[in-house]
Design a protein around this motif. Structure first.
Motif, mmCIF file in Angstrom:
data_model
loop_
_atom_site.group_PDB
_atom_site.id
_atom_site.type_symbol
_atom_site.label_atom_id
_atom_site.label_comp_id
_atom_site.label_asym_id
_atom_site.label_seq_id
_atom_site.Cartn_x
_atom_site.Cartn_y
_atom_site.Cartn_z
ATOM 1 N N TYR A 1 4.048 -4.389 9.906
ATOM 2 C CA TYR A 1 4.803 -3.199 9.497
ATOM 3 C C TYR A 1 5.970 -2.962 10.449
ATOM 4 C CZ TYR A 1 6.050 1.648 8.638
ATOM 5 O OH TYR A 1 6.760 2.800 8.383
ATOM 6 N N ARG B 1 -3.850 6.248 3.149
ATOM 7 C CA ARG B 1 -3.764 6.256 1.686
ATOM 8 C C ARG B 1 -4.654 5.173 1.084
ATOM 9 N NH1 ARG B 1 -0.695 3.866 -2.216
ATOM 10 N NH2 ARG B 1 -0.122 5.182 -3.959
ATOM 11 N N THR C 1 0.174 6.670 7.547
ATOM 12 C CA THR C 1 0.107 7.285 6.219
ATOM 13 C C THR C 1 -0.330 6.260 5.180
ATOM 14 O OG1 THR C 1 1.821 8.889 6.789
ATOM 15 C CG2 THR C 1 1.467 8.471 4.435
ATOM 16 N N ILE C 2 0.257 5.076 5.233
ATOM 17 C CA ILE C 2 -0.096 4.012 4.288
ATOM 18 C C ILE C 2 -1.557 3.608 4.465
ATOM 19 C CG2 ILE C 2 0.321 1.597 3.660
ATOM 20 C CD1 ILE C 2 3.307 2.119 4.473
ATOM 21 N N HIS C 3 -1.977 3.426 5.705
ATOM 22 C CA HIS C 3 -3.350 3.016 5.991
ATOM 23 C C HIS C 3 -4.344 4.071 5.496
ATOM 24 C CE1 HIS C 3 -6.689 1.713 8.839
ATOM 25 N NE2 HIS C 3 -6.512 0.714 7.996
ATOM 26 N N GLU D 1 6.178 10.293 2.017
ATOM 27 C CA GLU D 1 5.120 11.023 2.726
ATOM 28 C C GLU D 1 4.998 12.452 2.211
ATOM 29 O OE1 GLU D 1 4.628 10.464 6.954
ATOM 30 O OE2 GLU D 1 5.927 8.707 6.857
ATOM 31 N N HIS E 1 9.382 4.576 1.508
ATOM 32 C CA HIS E 1 9.099 4.554 2.935
ATOM 33 C C HIS E 1 8.038 5.572 3.332
ATOM 34 C CE1 HIS E 1 9.737 5.403 7.235
ATOM 35 N NE2 HIS E 1 9.909 4.110 7.279
ATOM 36 N N ALA E 2 7.106 5.116 4.165
ATOM 37 C CA ALA E 2 6.110 5.979 4.817
ATOM 38 C C ALA E 2 5.734 5.291 6.117
ATOM 39 C CB ALA E 2 4.877 6.136 3.929
ATOM 40 N N GLY F 1 0.781 -1.226 0.000
ATOM 41 C CA GLY F 1 0.000 0.000 0.000
ATOM 42 C C GLY F 1 0.816 1.281 0.000
ATOM 43 N N VAL F 2 2.153 1.185 0.011
ATOM 44 C CA VAL F 2 2.985 2.388 0.038
ATOM 45 C C VAL F 2 2.997 3.100 -1.320
ATOM 46 C CG1 VAL F 2 5.254 1.401 -0.555
ATOM 47 C CG2 VAL F 2 5.123 3.317 1.046
#
Length: 171
Positions: free
Chosen positions: A135, A108, A104-106, A153, A99-100, A12-13
């Motif tokens: 994670y 997104r 942030t990924i969730h 990010e 990288h995030a 999901g990144v």
């Protein structure tokens, strides 16, 4: 060493989105390891996990990694979230970590127009608490595996692609 670029990072990144943007900005062949596996198996990743389990899936990932090392050159390779575990990762090409942080990924994924479909596609993201623990477990391994770390990010896919092209392709 192969002149491949390997995008790694948590599910999901944005590995696939960023790969598509890199190809728009810099003509090169791109492939996604999950797409290769689905084609080989003639079934979706979710189905492979349900029917065969994670160990079987990881064995297929290793098989794909060996093929990438021996036969694939000058290619942008986006990977599944656990691909960093393959034994020959560094022999395939330059490893770029997108990288995030987890939140942030969730966010997104949940903000995506096809959020429900995106979540269903990721069997290891079905339970948020387990996904967060995964994670946390993987983050240090991603950092160790990476040749280059790109913080995604607050950046657009276009900006991230430019950064990767500058640091990896036109260095």
């Amino acid at each position: 060493m192969a002149k491949n670029i390997i995008l790694i990072g948590f599910m999901g990144v944005g590995k696939g989105s960023i790969a598509r943007e890199i190809v728009k900005q810099h003509p090169m062949v791109a492939l996604d390891t999950d797409d290769v596996i689905e084609s080989m198996e003639n079934r979706k990743i979710k189905k492979i996990f349900e029917e065969e389990g994670e160990a079987y899936f990881r064995a297929i990932e290793q098989h794909v990694a060996e093929w990438l090392e021996s036969d694939v050159r000058n290619t942008l390779i986006s990977t599944g979230g656990g691909f960093f575990k393959v034994k020959n990762l560094k022999k395939i090409g330059t490893v770029v970590l997108l990288h995030a942080d987890f939140d942030t990924i969730h966010r997104r994924i949940l903000a995506h127009p096809n959020a429900e479909k995106k979540l269903k596609k990721r069997p290891l993201f079905q339970d948020e608490a387990r996904a967060r623990a995964l994670y946390d477990e993987r983050e240090k391994h991603y950092m160790k595996a990476a040749d280059i770390v790109i913080d995604v990010e607050g950046k657009s896919p276009e900006k991230i692609a430019k950064e990767i092209i500058k640091k990896v392709i036109r260095k």
